[in-house]
Design an enzyme around this catalytic site. Structure first.
Site, PDB file in Angstrom:
ATOM      1  CB  CYS A   1      -0.934   0.019   1.212  1.00 60.61           C
ATOM      2  SG  CYS A   1      -1.967  -1.445   1.378  1.00 60.61           S
TER       3      CYS A   1
ATOM      4  CG  HIS B   1      -1.424   3.074   4.532  1.00 59.79           C
ATOM      5  ND1 HIS B   1      -1.406   1.785   4.028  1.00 59.79           N
ATOM      6  CD2 HIS B   1      -0.756   3.010   5.707  1.00 59.79           C
ATOM      7  CE1 HIS B   1      -0.752   0.990   4.855  1.00 59.79           C
ATOM      8  NE2 HIS B   1      -0.347   1.720   5.889  1.00 59.79           N
TER       9      HIS B   1
END
Length: 517
Positions: free
Chosen positions: A41, A97
């Site tokens: 990610c 994130h």
């Protein structure tokens, strides 16, 4: 952007998952079938936002964990900041994130006029509870720089889509151009979806695949609703829609990268070859498949160029302006991709400088693509081919038992154009190519910055911050980028005993599996 959607998890790749909206948009646009992302990610998102390889931002190892005092480096000018300079209104909805330990790390401080979403890597789709290990949990839904306490309870795919439609309805497309980064949480774990999306897949025997397919269908519907809003509010004729996943799928959680090798978290094609397409009335050559080499860093200069931004400001990026290749079918300006160099990843036992012809230590995890060739060194991660799941109820660890062994080598070479499934290793037959690509790794490594992977900060605990994840350090505090987390040696005896226990049960499970099969 979708999260953890595998190569085989879209209709036009022959999937068992129905994605009529994505299929239609891709069919009427340009399908990117030589498109690369990162295996996990944070790296993919950082490269999208900065246009830089991980080795140039210090984020080349793992992800940014919720309790780490780490975030996107402040010296990086982001894509939305460049678009703001070009006169754009910029908005982000969904998963960030990219770190949040200081307020200066937040999306609204990195170029977005508004933000609505979750800051961590994974949350419950309804309650927005996010846990970083047992007992360290907090609420994670944010409106700008404040906690959105009253907005939980609605399925995140629907909630984020609703917010995008609200932005489109409130904005005047004639007055100011608009950039929206919609970063879905789906289809990352936990596997959750409204019941009505599960029913069409009731025939799938694998329960994880059934739930996962339902989540993909919810995303497909969401994209349909966003596209409808673009038409309704007068944006569509002058719009560019880019669809991308952030990394390969995770078979443990229902994803599928078949027929590619590997999975999320690996440098095999199943981890780094992404789903991607562009749909736009502005495309000059539509309804085609592009084999042009494209990387996620390329969106930065490409979008800045489309927005009329200053092209000279993107010259030092690792990305290229690929609009000509996508829109007109020209050759891609990109000739190679550095997938990554991670000096902190577990070194391969069989690797050495000698195995790298004295050029490169092959114990180091690294991967590069140049033209038709792809080189991997170190431990690239789990390297099997996982077919579409047919058997339900397998414990996750059992996937590793039958064929996965620690590799006894540390260098692989594939002709990806002729062998996209990475079945024929040519490292021994073509040492000349291996040496050339090892030299390219050395070249890139000389330009890398130190890894930013600090130890976790106990002050990040949500219990100390009102029960929610959010910034905990003052903006005046010094940065401690050089801190690298090392496991403490005092745990070795305990871990050794634990590993013996795990080894026993692994052998036992292997016998059970053999008997069952």
């Amino acid at each position: 952007m979708t999260d953890d959607q595998g190569f085989n998890d879209i209709g036009y790749h022959g999937s068992d998952i129905q994605t009529p909206t994505l299929d239609k948009l891709a069919a009427d646009g340009v399908k990117l079938e030589n498109y690369y992302i990162q295996p996990i990610c944070t790296p993919s998102r950082s490269q999208l936002i900065t246009g830089r390889y991980q080795i140039h931002t210090g984020l080349q190892h793992s992800i940014i964990r919720p309790r780490q005092p780490n975030c996107l480096p402040f010296d990086q000018v982001t894509l939305p900041q460049r678009l703001q300079e070009a006169g754009y209104s910029t908005h982000m909805v969904g998963k960030w994130h990219l770190g949040f330990y200081k307020k200066e790390c937040l999306p609204t401080r990195r170029g977005f006029d508004s933000y609505f979403g979750s800051l961590t890597g994974s949350v419950d789709y309804y309650t927005y509870k996010s846990c970083d290990g047992p007992g360290t949990c907090g609420f994670d839904l944010h409106e700008g720089e404040t906690v959105a306490w009253g907005q939980g309870g609605k399925y995140s795919t629907h909630l984020y889509t609703q917010r995008v439609r609200k932005i489109l309805a409130a904005h005047d497309p004639q007055a100011q151009p608009l950039f929206i980064y919609l970063s879905f949480q789906a289809v990352h774990t936990p596997l959750q979806s409204p019941p009505e999306y599960i029913y069409p897949y009731r025939g799938l025997g694998n329960v994880a695949r059934r739930k996962y397919a339902a989540m993909v269908s919810a995303v497909d519907e969401a994209v349909r609703n966003v596209t409808y809003a673009l038409r309704k509010y007068g944006y569509y004729q002058n719009s560019v829609i880019i669809f991308s996943t952030d990394n390969g799928g995770q078979p443990f959680s229902g994803g599928s990268n078949w027929p590619l090798r590997g999975r999320k978290g690996t440098y095999w094609e199943g981890g780094v070859r992404g789903l991607g397409f562009v749909h736009s009335p502005l495309l000059r050559r539509k309804r085609r498949v592009s084999k042009a080499l494209v990387h996620i860093t390329d969106w930065y200069p490409t979008l800045v160029g489309l927005a009329g931004g200053n092209a000279s400001l993107t010259e030092k990026l690792d990305g290229y302006d690929v609009w000509g290749a996508i829109s007109e079918g020209k050759e891609s300006p990109r000739l190679e991709i550095l997938h990554n160099i991670d000096p902190l990843y577990n070194p391969a036992r069989s690797g050495s400088l000698q195995n790298g012809y004295g050029i490169w230590n092959t114990a180091i995890q690294a991967s590069i693509r140049a033209g038709d060739w792809k080189l991997l060194t170190g431990d690239p991660g789990y390297g099997d081919w996982t077919p579409p799941q047919m058997l339900p109820g397998f414990p996750g660890s059992w996937w590793n038992l039958e064929r996965h062994l620690e590799p006894q080598k540390s260098v692989w070479l594939f002709n990806i154009s002729g062998d996209p499934y990475e079945r024929y290793d040519l490292a021994e037959q073509r040492p000349d190519v291996v040496k050339e690509l090892l030299a390219r790794l050395v070249f890139y490594n000389r330009t890398s910055v130190p890894v930013r992977y600090p130890s976790e900060d106990p002050r990040a605990d949500p219990d100390l911050n009102g029960g929610a994840w959010g910034p905990w350090a003052g903006d005046e505090e010094d940065e401690h980028w050089v801190g690298v987390y090392h496991k403490k040696s005092k745990d070795r005896k305990k871990k050794y005993k634990l590993s013996e226990t795990k080894s026993f049960f692994r052998r036992l499970n292997t016998r059970i599996m053999a008997n069952r099969i």
